[in-house]
Write a protein that holds these residues in place. Structure first.
Motif, PDB file in Angstrom:
ATOM      1  N   HIS A   1       2.394   1.653  -3.442  1.00 15.50           N
ATOM      2  CA  HIS A   1       1.574   2.168  -4.546  1.00 15.50           C
ATOM      3  C   HIS A   1       1.388   3.414  -4.324  1.00 15.50           C
ATOM      4  CE1 HIS A   1      -2.409   2.879  -5.953  1.00 15.50           C
ATOM      5  NE2 HIS A   1      -2.125   1.956  -6.963  1.00 15.50           N
ATOM      6  N   ARG A   2       1.047   4.084  -3.023  1.00 15.11           N
ATOM      7  CA  ARG A   2       1.164   5.404  -2.687  1.00 15.11           C
ATOM      8  C   ARG A   2       2.120   6.376  -3.492  1.00 15.11           C
ATOM      9  NH1 ARG A   2       0.348   4.952   2.310  1.00 15.11           N
ATOM     10  NH2 ARG A   2       2.267   5.690   2.909  1.00 15.11           N
TER      11      ARG A   2
ATOM     12  N   ALA B   1       0.936  -1.097   0.074  1.00 12.47           N
ATOM     13  CA  ALA B   1      -0.113  -0.052  -0.070  1.00 12.47           C
ATOM     14  C   ALA B   1       0.905   1.229  -0.005  1.00 12.47           C
ATOM     15  CB  ALA B   1      -0.782  -0.147   1.273  1.00 12.47           C
ATOM     16  N   THR B   2       2.100   1.154   0.840  1.00 12.16           N
ATOM     17  CA  THR B   2       2.669   2.457   0.847  1.00 12.16           C
ATOM     18  C   THR B   2       3.548   2.484  -0.597  1.00 12.16           C
ATOM     19  OG1 THR B   2       3.031   2.177   3.225  1.00 12.16           O
ATOM     20  CG2 THR B   2       4.861   3.178   2.039  1.00 12.16           C
TER      21      THR B   2
END
Length: 264
Positions: A58-59, A55-56
């Motif tokens: 992808h951010r 998730a990090t």
């Protein structure tokens, strides 16, 4: 425990710049993971390089895409460097000290020999063009695109770097030399004469290149690029010697002594 700011004369407290620094470091780590040998990466690969959650990762890739520093191919689900990186790379190369120092030497050489003059530097993997002066009087003008990456073993400028770079900077060189007796002889000749000549039969273009040194280290190459009709392949020709003279003068300007590797 929070990081403390010390030695600033201010009251100790949380370092509020730490998250910003980490963000920049992570973005730089992602961008720096792309190389010539690895121009595409998946999100899983970026996540592994980042050492964070998917998730990090992808951010970060989303933010870098918004800044045109990354591009994403939906067909292959792979990331690559974006167009803004090319703009930054061009600006970075233009700011190199050797470019500013070489400018008047290149302009003067164009006036002397009326051929395109090209300056290249080593980018860690190949010779890369950082300046090209093509304001000649020829009816057919040869232009070389700034940012072009030149083949190490077949281009004149690439071979000059191979001849003078420390072996540890070109780990693939021993294998290339073993495979080509012609390349071995050429590199020895370049070290002897200080010049490399390349004449591809497919396009009628001829290049003569010479090394530029800063101290004992090669920092760039200066090259004449013209047609086989106007540029001789003889390293003793007046044109080739003018190039060699200019490269040596520029090397001295950058700090190479008379008895250095390019001092004659």
């Amino acid at each position: 425990m929070p990081t403390k700011a010390r030695g600033t004369g201010e009251q100790d407290g949380p370092d509020r710049t730490a998250p910003t620094i980490q963000t920049v470091q992570r973005a730089a780590l992602i961008l720096g993971s792309f190389t010539v040998g690895k121009p595409h990466m998946s999100l899983n690969e970026i996540t592994a390089r980042l050492g964070a959650s998917k998730a990090t990762a992808h951010r970060y890739t989303k933010a870098l895409r918004a800044a045109n520093l990354l591009r994403y191919d939906e067909r292959t689900s792979l990331y690559s460097l974006g167009p803004q990186v090319l703009t930054l790379a061009t600006a970075a190369r233009a700011g190199l000290p050797i470019v500013a120092a070489a400018e008047p030497y290149m302009e003067e050489l164009v006036r002397r020999i009326d051929e395109t003059i090209v300056l290249s530097v080593w980018d860690g993997e190949s010779a890369t063009v950082v300046r090209s002066v093509d304001n000649t009087d020829h009816m057919v003008r040869i232009s070389v695109r700034v940012g072009s990456r030149l083949n190490l073993t077949s281009s004149a400028q690439g071979r000059v770097f191979l001849a003078f770079l420390p072996p540890e900077q070109v780990p693939t060189l021993p294998r290339a030399v073993r495979k080509s007796a012609e390349l071995t002889e050429e590199l020895e000749a370049i070290r002897k004469h200080g010049l490399s000549v390349n004449s591809p039969t497919v396009n009628g273009v001829r290049t003569v290149a010479a090394p530029i040194f800063e101290g004992d280290t090669i920092s760039g190459t200066l090259a004449i690029v013209g047609t086989t009709a106007t540029v001789s392949d003889d390293v003793t020709s007046p044109m080739a010697q003018a190039l060699l003279e200019t490269a040596r003068a520029l090397s001295q300007r950058l700090g190479t002594s008379e008895d250095g590797p390019n001092g004659g």
